[in-house]
Design an enzyme around this catalytic site. Sequence first.
Site, mmCIF file in Angstrom:
data_model
loop_
_atom_site.group_PDB
_atom_site.id
_atom_site.type_symbol
_atom_site.label_atom_id
_atom_site.label_comp_id
_atom_site.label_asym_id
_atom_site.label_seq_id
_atom_site.Cartn_x
_atom_site.Cartn_y
_atom_site.Cartn_z
ATOM 1 N N LYS A 3 0.844 -1.209 0.000
ATOM 2 C CA LYS A 3 0.000 0.000 0.000
ATOM 3 C C LYS A 3 0.872 1.250 0.000
ATOM 4 O O LYS A 3 1.647 1.474 0.933
ATOM 5 C CB LYS A 3 -0.889 0.056 1.251
ATOM 6 C CG LYS A 3 -1.880 1.228 1.182
ATOM 7 C CD LYS A 3 -2.577 1.477 2.505
ATOM 8 C CE LYS A 3 -1.845 2.476 3.376
ATOM 9 N NZ LYS A 3 -1.791 3.843 2.819
ATOM 10 N N GLU A 38 11.269 0.886 9.294
ATOM 11 C CA GLU A 38 12.167 1.985 8.906
ATOM 12 C C GLU A 38 11.433 3.263 9.292
ATOM 13 O O GLU A 38 10.453 3.632 8.647
ATOM 14 C CB GLU A 38 12.410 1.975 7.394
ATOM 15 C CG GLU A 38 13.033 0.709 6.865
ATOM 16 C CD GLU A 38 14.554 0.690 6.993
ATOM 17 O OE1 GLU A 38 15.134 1.669 7.490
ATOM 18 O OE2 GLU A 38 15.149 -0.324 6.603
ATOM 19 N N CYS A 65 13.757 10.998 5.605
ATOM 20 C CA CYS A 65 13.927 10.444 6.949
ATOM 21 C C CYS A 65 15.348 10.655 7.453
ATOM 22 O O CYS A 65 15.564 10.836 8.639
ATOM 23 C CB CYS A 65 13.575 8.972 6.957
ATOM 24 S SG CYS A 65 14.377 8.083 5.625
ATOM 25 N N GLU A 102 11.356 15.346 14.896
ATOM 26 C CA GLU A 102 11.440 15.330 13.431
ATOM 27 C C GLU A 102 10.415 16.309 12.854
ATOM 28 O O GLU A 102 9.227 16.204 13.138
ATOM 29 C CB GLU A 102 11.166 13.915 12.921
ATOM 30 C CG GLU A 102 11.374 13.793 11.437
ATOM 31 C CD GLU A 102 11.061 12.400 10.921
ATOM 32 O OE1 GLU A 102 10.015 11.847 11.290
ATOM 33 O OE2 GLU A 102 11.862 11.874 10.127
HETATM 34 P P1 NAP Z 1 3.035 7.677 8.393
HETATM 35 O O1 NAP Z 1 1.968 8.616 8.700
HETATM 36 O O2 NAP Z 1 3.589 6.816 9.467
HETATM 37 O O3 NAP Z 1 2.488 6.760 7.208
HETATM 38 C C1 NAP Z 1 3.254 5.751 6.603
HETATM 39 C C2 NAP Z 1 2.313 4.746 5.963
HETATM 40 O O4 NAP Z 1 1.551 4.083 6.983
HETATM 41 C C3 NAP Z 1 1.297 5.375 5.025
HETATM 42 O O5 NAP Z 1 1.077 4.489 3.944
HETATM 43 C C4 NAP Z 1 0.076 5.480 5.918
HETATM 44 O O6 NAP Z 1 -1.118 5.550 5.207
HETATM 45 C C5 NAP Z 1 0.170 4.203 6.708
HETATM 46 N N1 NAP Z 1 -0.563 4.194 7.965
HETATM 47 C C6 NAP Z 1 -1.048 5.239 8.687
HETATM 48 N N2 NAP Z 1 -1.643 4.801 9.820
HETATM 49 C C7 NAP Z 1 -1.545 3.448 9.814
HETATM 50 C C8 NAP Z 1 -1.961 2.421 10.713
HETATM 51 N N3 NAP Z 1 -2.595 2.690 11.858
HETATM 52 N N4 NAP Z 1 -1.681 1.139 10.405
HETATM 53 C C9 NAP Z 1 -1.014 0.835 9.267
HETATM 54 N N5 NAP Z 1 -0.606 1.759 8.373
HETATM 55 C C10 NAP Z 1 -0.857 3.058 8.649
HETATM 56 O O7 NAP Z 1 4.292 8.377 7.753
HETATM 57 P P2 NAP Z 1 4.297 9.438 6.591
HETATM 58 O O8 NAP Z 1 3.776 10.709 7.152
HETATM 59 O O9 NAP Z 1 3.657 8.885 5.383
HETATM 60 O O10 NAP Z 1 5.868 9.532 6.262
HETATM 61 C C11 NAP Z 1 6.741 10.296 6.995
HETATM 62 C C12 NAP Z 1 7.521 9.461 7.997
HETATM 63 O O11 NAP Z 1 8.172 8.366 7.370
HETATM 64 C C13 NAP Z 1 8.624 10.242 8.644
HETATM 65 O O12 NAP Z 1 8.622 10.030 10.020
HETATM 66 C C14 NAP Z 1 9.883 9.674 8.019
HETATM 67 O O13 NAP Z 1 11.031 9.834 8.788
HETATM 68 C C15 NAP Z 1 9.533 8.273 7.806
HETATM 69 N N6 NAP Z 1 10.373 7.661 6.772
HETATM 70 C C16 NAP Z 1 11.338 6.757 7.150
HETATM 71 C C17 NAP Z 1 12.177 6.182 6.213
HETATM 72 C C18 NAP Z 1 13.223 5.191 6.622
HETATM 73 O O14 NAP Z 1 13.724 4.487 5.758
HETATM 74 N N7 NAP Z 1 13.601 5.100 7.882
HETATM 75 C C19 NAP Z 1 12.032 6.505 4.866
HETATM 76 C C20 NAP Z 1 11.051 7.430 4.509
HETATM 77 C C21 NAP Z 1 10.224 7.983 5.484
HETATM 78 P P3 NAP Z 1 -1.710 6.976 4.741
HETATM 79 O O15 NAP Z 1 -0.637 7.753 4.127
HETATM 80 O O16 NAP Z 1 -2.693 6.576 3.726
HETATM 81 O O17 NAP Z 1 -2.261 7.630 5.947
#
Ligand code: NAP
Length: 482
Positions: free
Chosen positions: A187, A261, A295, A392
């Site tokens: 997804k 991650e 990230c 962050e």
């Molecule tokens: P997020 O809000 O955690 O969402 C990530 C994914 O999880 C999205 O597909 C989201 O869907 C889904 N999701 C949301 N709530 C969920 C739940 N309760 N159960 C299962 N899945 C759920 O993160 P984001 O705002 O998209 O991305 C930013 C974050 O990603 C930052 O903290 C960044 O540091 C981190 N990141 C880490 C890495 C790494 O390799 N360490 C790489 C890139 C990004 P929806 O978008 O449809 O809500």
Amino acid sequence: MNMSKTSWKLSEAPEGADHIQLAKRYELFINGSWTAPKAGTYFKTINPATEETLAEVAQADKDDVDAAFKAAQAAQPKWQALSGAERGKYIYRIARMLQERSRAFAVVESMNGGKPIRESRDIDIPLAAAHFFYHAGWADKLEYAFPMRKPQPIGVVAQIIPWNFPLLMAAWKIAPALACGNTVVLKPAETTPLTALLLAEVIEAAQLPKGVVNIITGDGQTGALMTAHAIPQKLAFTGSTEVGRKIQEAAIKRNKRVTLELGGKAANIIFDDAPIEAAVEGIINGIYFNQGHVCCAGSRLFVQESVYDKVLLKLKRRMDSLYLGDPLDKNTDIGAINSKSQLETIDRYLKIGQEEGAEMYQTDCELPAKGFWCKPTLFTHVAQSNRIAQEEIFGPVLAIQTFRTIEEVIGQANNTPYGLSAGVWTDKGSKIFQLTSALKAGVVWANTYNKFDPTSPFGGYKESGFGREGGVHGLEAYLRFE
Ligand code: NAP
Ligand code: MG
């Protein structure tokens, strides 16, 4: 034929076609076919630089999630039974098709995500293809990667990715899973579903056996349904630390394997013996690449006191030269913020930083009237305990601190809940070695920043998660051993 009047279906756009046509509506890619969601619900996906709707996308509900996992489950034994060389052929085919369609992918990535076309064209899309090439090569060599250990696929994997590198994160997840003989349900994030759907078109055109890759769209609710489902034996997640905790709970409840991650708050450290011009470029790249939606962004800058004034002056000058605007303009350095809600988060932190007593500097570039934008920003007079130095922000916002000794900066750099990445700028190899072993970070770059390669494992310490993606370590996350 007059190219300018011709609309091409995206997957067929030839090189040089100047009009790329997205479908009005995208269904779910389940069991090799485009399937309407059972509940008939769709949501709009927009261009964050213009706020215009790009397409409607299906919202996967419980029944759709179930259908996707059943398809992946039925396909898995057959996929595993293929020889590694056969699996590799399919993965090579995906890699080549990504290269052939790279222009369309880059344009759509920039339209849906807001990132400058220079970045999607030169970094995201080529790296995504490279990831498939690299893992295609491993498919028939797994027993050499793990001698005497009999590597076996885990089975069906649920994969959930964020919005900052939509195609690249899909490649990081799908390529190793397939090479190792697993089948997947992936997804993409709610705000950036389009390139994952184009990848599904590629997978369809590459004639992968039905059900090996299923791509479903939806919001966090869909993600939660995936992690709670009985079929996947492994959950692979990239996203925020907050959602990562929920994923881990879901994994524990059903005894599933999990890799996370998560977020980061990287230290980028400049010593007085560093090549200052190069370091300034590294600071800019570290924090303003992809509007800071990275990230591993170098969001905390540590400058050795004796060169602080010089670095700050050069940094501000270089910031002033950054061009903010249309992500599709190849001269753009800073594109749009990915969503309204992310812009609100960033704006909240700009306020918090000022209230905490830090001094804010922003370039005085003009912001477009429509869309979501944030000027390149830095804060000086930042204290270690300030929220802008600890949390962050995930935007183009840099927090600057100074240090005198190497011991002092090691303490400061490690003093956050995160541990994903770090950067070091110095002329001395000995300092680099000292820091790379002392910094609690999964990746430490020396005299460069934000460099990625599929051969190199990537992942975090502490609240930045666990498990590695890329390299041999990344394969291990998709295998079990008998
Ligand atoms: P997020 O809000 O955690 O969402 C990530 C994914 O999880 C999205 O597909 C989201 O869907 C889904 N999701 C949301 N709530 C969920 C739940 N309760 N159960 C299962 N899945 C759920 O993160 P984001 O705002 O998209 O991305 C930013 C974050 O990603 C930052 O903290 C960044 O540091 C981190 N990141 C880490 C890495 C790494 O390799 N360490 C790489 C890139 C990004 P929806 O978008 O449809 O809500
Ligand atoms: Mg989200």
